[in-house]
Motif scaffolding. Sequence first.
Motif, PDB file in Angstrom:
ATOM      1  N   ARG A  80     -19.390  -0.396  -1.051  1.00 37.64           N
ATOM      2  CA  ARG A  80     -19.136  -1.738  -1.593  1.00 37.64           C
ATOM      3  C   ARG A  80     -18.626  -1.652  -3.035  1.00 37.64           C
ATOM      4  N   GLU A  81     -19.271  -0.817  -3.804  1.00 35.69           N
ATOM      5  CA  GLU A  81     -18.901  -0.676  -5.208  1.00 35.69           C
ATOM      6  C   GLU A  81     -17.515  -0.060  -5.367  1.00 35.69           C
ATOM      7  N   ARG A  82     -17.202   0.955  -4.558  1.00 36.27           N
ATOM      8  CA  ARG A  82     -15.868   1.570  -4.617  1.00 36.27           C
ATOM      9  C   ARG A  82     -14.788   0.561  -4.228  1.00 36.27           C
ATOM     10  N   TRP A  83     -15.061  -0.231  -3.174  1.00 35.20           N
ATOM     11  CA  TRP A  83     -14.099  -1.251  -2.756  1.00 35.20           C
ATOM     12  C   TRP A  83     -13.896  -2.275  -3.870  1.00 35.20           C
ATOM     13  N   LEU A  84     -14.996  -2.745  -4.442  1.00 34.37           N
ATOM     14  CA  LEU A  84     -14.930  -3.744  -5.500  1.00 34.37           C
ATOM     15  C   LEU A  84     -14.156  -3.200  -6.702  1.00 34.37           C
ATOM     16  N   ARG A  85     -14.412  -1.972  -7.058  1.00 36.80           N
ATOM     17  CA  ARG A  85     -13.706  -1.360  -8.191  1.00 36.80           C
ATOM     18  C   ARG A  85     -12.203  -1.274  -7.943  1.00 36.80           C
ATOM     19  N   ARG A 110     -15.501   4.684  10.466  1.00 37.16           N
ATOM     20  CA  ARG A 110     -16.627   5.389   9.853  1.00 37.16           C
ATOM     21  C   ARG A 110     -17.716   4.391   9.473  1.00 37.16           C
ATOM     22  N   ASN A 111     -18.952   4.864   9.459  1.00 35.91           N
ATOM     23  CA  ASN A 111     -20.094   4.027   9.123  1.00 35.91           C
ATOM     24  C   ASN A 111     -20.093   3.682   7.635  1.00 35.91           C
ATOM     25  N   LEU A 112     -20.766   2.592   7.303  1.00 33.60           N
ATOM     26  CA  LEU A 112     -20.960   2.211   5.921  1.00 33.60           C
ATOM     27  C   LEU A 112     -21.722   3.317   5.210  1.00 33.60           C
ATOM     28  N   MET A 113     -21.252   3.686   4.038  1.00 29.23           N
ATOM     29  CA  MET A 113     -21.899   4.734   3.256  1.00 29.23           C
ATOM     30  C   MET A 113     -22.324   4.160   1.912  1.00 29.23           C
ATOM     31  N   SER A 114     -23.334   4.754   1.342  1.00 27.37           N
ATOM     32  CA  SER A 114     -23.816   4.332   0.031  1.00 27.37           C
ATOM     33  C   SER A 114     -22.663   4.346  -0.968  1.00 27.37           C
ATOM     34  N   GLY A 115     -22.502   3.279  -1.692  1.00 28.47           N
ATOM     35  CA  GLY A 115     -21.458   3.180  -2.703  1.00 28.47           C
ATOM     36  C   GLY A 115     -20.145   2.611  -2.214  1.00 28.47           C
ATOM     37  N   LEU A 169     -12.727 -22.661  -1.600  1.00 28.93           N
ATOM     38  CA  LEU A 169     -12.742 -21.428  -2.385  1.00 28.93           C
ATOM     39  C   LEU A 169     -11.921 -20.337  -1.695  1.00 28.93           C
ATOM     40  N   PRO A 170     -11.047 -19.669  -2.434  1.00 29.69           N
ATOM     41  CA  PRO A 170     -10.327 -18.545  -1.836  1.00 29.69           C
ATOM     42  C   PRO A 170     -11.278 -17.356  -1.686  1.00 29.69           C
ATOM     43  N   VAL A 171     -11.242 -16.717  -0.536  1.00 38.03           N
ATOM     44  CA  VAL A 171     -12.167 -15.608  -0.279  1.00 38.03           C
ATOM     45  C   VAL A 171     -11.387 -14.399   0.225  1.00 38.03           C
ATOM     46  N   THR A 172     -11.786 -13.236  -0.254  1.00 35.89           N
ATOM     47  CA  THR A 172     -11.237 -11.972   0.222  1.00 35.89           C
ATOM     48  C   THR A 172     -12.390 -11.174   0.805  1.00 35.89           C
ATOM     49  N   ILE A 173     -12.294 -10.840   2.079  1.00 35.00           N
ATOM     50  CA  ILE A 173     -13.312 -10.021   2.737  1.00 35.00           C
ATOM     51  C   ILE A 173     -12.628  -8.715   3.111  1.00 35.00           C
ATOM     52  N   GLY A 174     -13.207  -7.618   2.690  1.00 41.56           N
ATOM     53  CA  GLY A 174     -12.551  -6.349   2.950  1.00 41.56           C
ATOM     54  C   GLY A 174     -13.518  -5.190   2.999  1.00 41.56           C
ATOM     55  N   ALA A 175     -12.942  -3.998   3.190  1.00 43.53           N
ATOM     56  CA  ALA A 175     -13.738  -2.784   3.307  1.00 43.53           C
ATOM     57  C   ALA A 175     -12.872  -1.577   2.991  1.00 43.53           C
ATOM     58  N   ILE A 176     -13.504  -0.463   2.690  1.00 40.32           N
ATOM     59  CA  ILE A 176     -12.797   0.797   2.486  1.00 40.32           C
ATOM     60  C   ILE A 176     -12.217   1.269   3.810  1.00 40.32           C
ATOM     61  N   ALA A 177     -13.013   1.168   4.857  1.00 43.64           N
ATOM     62  CA  ALA A 177     -12.570   1.561   6.199  1.00 43.64           C
ATOM     63  C   ALA A 177     -13.365   0.750   7.206  1.00 43.64           C
ATOM     64  N   PRO A 178     -12.757   0.376   8.322  1.00 41.90           N
ATOM     65  CA  PRO A 178     -13.495  -0.374   9.339  1.00 41.90           C
ATOM     66  C   PRO A 178     -14.595   0.477   9.962  1.00 41.90           C
ATOM     67  N   ALA A 179     -15.628  -0.192  10.444  1.00 44.66           N
ATOM     68  CA  ALA A 179     -16.770   0.502  11.052  1.00 44.66           C
ATOM     69  C   ALA A 179     -16.351   1.336  12.254  1.00 44.66           C
ATOM     70  N   SER A 180     -15.265   0.971  12.908  1.00 38.59           N
ATOM     71  CA  SER A 180     -14.804   1.746  14.061  1.00 38.59           C
ATOM     72  C   SER A 180     -14.306   3.134  13.635  1.00 38.59           C
TER      73      SER A 180
END
Length: 124
Positions: free
Chosen positions: A58-63, A51-56, A38-49
């Motif tokens: 995941r949804e903003r990245w997915l959008r 800024r910390n994970l913030m509410s929303g 399966l092809p997989v894409t793992i990503g983020a808005i910004a790395p934890a180094s």
Amino acid sequence: MVPRPTQRVGGLRVLAYENRENASFHRMVSETAAATGLPVTIGAIAPASRRNLMSGDRERWLRGVLPTVRERLVLNVDATDALLLCTAEELSRKYDALAGSSSDLVVGGEVRAWPRYFRYEGVS
């Protein structure tokens, strides 16, 4: 600004949000995706180094990512605890059997959420 949608083609893509740079956090998803092809894409808005994970996040990245995905089906999973045990063909067959031609979206969730032990409406 959300990118314009691309033309969908066959196949399936796995998307997972993970902002920690240490690959051991998403090892299960990465390894089981590779084993099933399966092809997989793992990503983020910004790395934890940065800024910390913030509410929303995941949804903003997915959008932002969804309009760039060309595959017909998208499987959005937890980056740290999902095991991908079916091939793209198996998942496509299961989706078609479940959704038929009447649905563009199927939503699911975990039977048991974190934390493992909790009570909801009197049920443990």
